[in-house]
Every structure is written in C-alpha cells, then in structure tokens.
Write an enzyme that holds these catalytic residues in place. Structure first.
Site, PDB file in Angstrom:
ATOM      1  N   THR A  54       0.835  -1.204   0.000  1.00 24.97           N
ATOM      2  CA  THR A  54       0.000   0.000   0.000  1.00 24.97           C
ATOM      3  C   THR A  54       0.866   1.249   0.000  1.00 24.97           C
ATOM      4  O   THR A  54       0.594   2.204  -0.732  1.00 24.97           O
ATOM      5  CB  THR A  54      -0.964   0.001   1.201  1.00 24.97           C
ATOM      6  N   CYS A  55       1.930   1.241   0.790  1.00 25.14           N
ATOM      7  CA  CYS A  55       2.830   2.403   0.834  1.00 25.14           C
ATOM      8  C   CYS A  55       3.490   2.620  -0.520  1.00 25.14           C
ATOM      9  O   CYS A  55       3.587   3.755  -1.004  1.00 25.14           O
ATOM     10  CB  CYS A  55       3.891   2.214   1.919  1.00 25.14           C
ATOM     11  N   GLU A  56       3.949   1.538  -1.150  1.00 20.09           N
ATOM     12  CA  GLU A  56       4.553   1.659  -2.480  1.00 20.09           C
ATOM     13  C   GLU A  56       3.548   2.215  -3.473  1.00 20.09           C
ATOM     14  O   GLU A  56       3.893   3.053  -4.305  1.00 20.09           O
ATOM     15  CB  GLU A  56       5.070   0.310  -2.971  1.00 20.09           C
ATOM     16  N   LEU A  59       2.992   6.103  -2.628  1.00 16.95           N
ATOM     17  CA  LEU A  59       4.137   6.934  -2.997  1.00 16.95           C
ATOM     18  C   LEU A  59       4.423   6.815  -4.493  1.00 16.95           C
ATOM     19  O   LEU A  59       4.919   7.767  -5.104  1.00 16.95           O
ATOM     20  CB  LEU A  59       5.359   6.585  -2.157  1.00 16.95           C
TER      21      LEU A  59
END
Length: 162
Positions: A54-56, A59
C-alpha cells in the site's frame, strides 16, 4: 475514523500551527518543515513502513504524478519511522525523487506531534497534511495502516493550497 484498538491522539486540526520538524532524508540530509515552508506550501504524507504494497502504491502515485505534487510553490515529503538507509534503498528501487524522511529517533516523535503515531504498533497511520507557508495546517486527514488514501484525499489536500 480510527478503530478503537489503535492508540492515537488524532490528527493535528486544521487551522492549528503545524509542529516543526528537522529530520534526515533518504540521502541523510537534514530537512526541516520551517525550511521547506520558505519555498511555499508543504504536503506532509505519513506512511507506516517502507517495502509494503500500500505504501509503495501511494508513494508511486506521487512519483507518477510528481508535477501535481511538487512545483515552485509546493514540496511533498513522505515520513515514516524507518531509518534513512532503508529509505535510501527503497526510494532508489522505486524511483522516488521527493524526500523520504526518517522519524526513526526519537522514535515516532514527529508522527506523535502530528497525532498520527500508532503507539501500540510503533509506526504512523496514513496521515496527510497540507501545511501553508504561514505554518498553519490547511488540510488534515488520517486513515489506518490497512487503508489506502483515495484520489479524493489527494485532491482535497491539494485544493487547500494557498
């Protein structure tokens, strides 16, 4: 809204003075909110941990739309409790050209000051803050680690630019 088992104070409210910070980026350079504000507005994006899907994705969205998130009067920074060397490897692999800041030590102090640190888990929830050149919070939102920010979050945050 956060679930009851997540221990957080809640995001810094709109209209309040944003807590200043001085953190190291993925290249081990010091970055302060007050220094960034000299140029214009700052979008501060808290994320739980590097090397997670999710972070990848989030961002990566910023990376793929960088002109929308960084220009002569807007700087976007991402903040997590991970250390600068981890952020260096991750940002190089993903092609992130914006600052990835380390809130590693004192552990989570900046996330805590913005009201998005999950004390029980030891990392930040997904906090999104637009801080104006004047230092005031113009936009504040938070979702938990398992939830992704929506396009509406990005649009609403950027719509509050001064």
């Amino acid at each position: 809204m956060t679930s009851p088992e997540i221990a957080v104070a809640g995001p810094v409210p709109v209209g309040s003075v944003a807590p200043d910070f001085d953190l190291r980026d993925q290249n081990n350079r010091r970055v302060s909110l007050s220094g960034l504000r000299e140029k214009g507005d700052v979008l501060v994006v808290f994320f739980p941990l590097a090397f997670t899907g999710t972070c990848e994705g989030e961002l990566g969205h910023i990376r793929d739309n960088l002109p929308r998130f960084a220009d002569d009067t807007l700087t976007t920074v991402a903040v997590s409790v991970g250390p600068p060397p981890t952020h260096k490897v991750w940002s190089s692999a993903q092609g992130y050209l914006f600052p990835i800041l380390s809130d590693f030590w004192p552990h989570g102090d900046v996330a805590r000051s913005f009201g998005v640190l999950d004390e029980r888990r030891g990392y930040a929830n997904r906090g999104t803050f637009l801080v104006g050149r004047d230092g005031l919070v113009r936009y504040a939102a938070m979702v938990g680690p398992g939830e992704a920010r929506t396009e509406e979050t990005w649009t609403a945050a950027l719509a509050t630019r001064s």
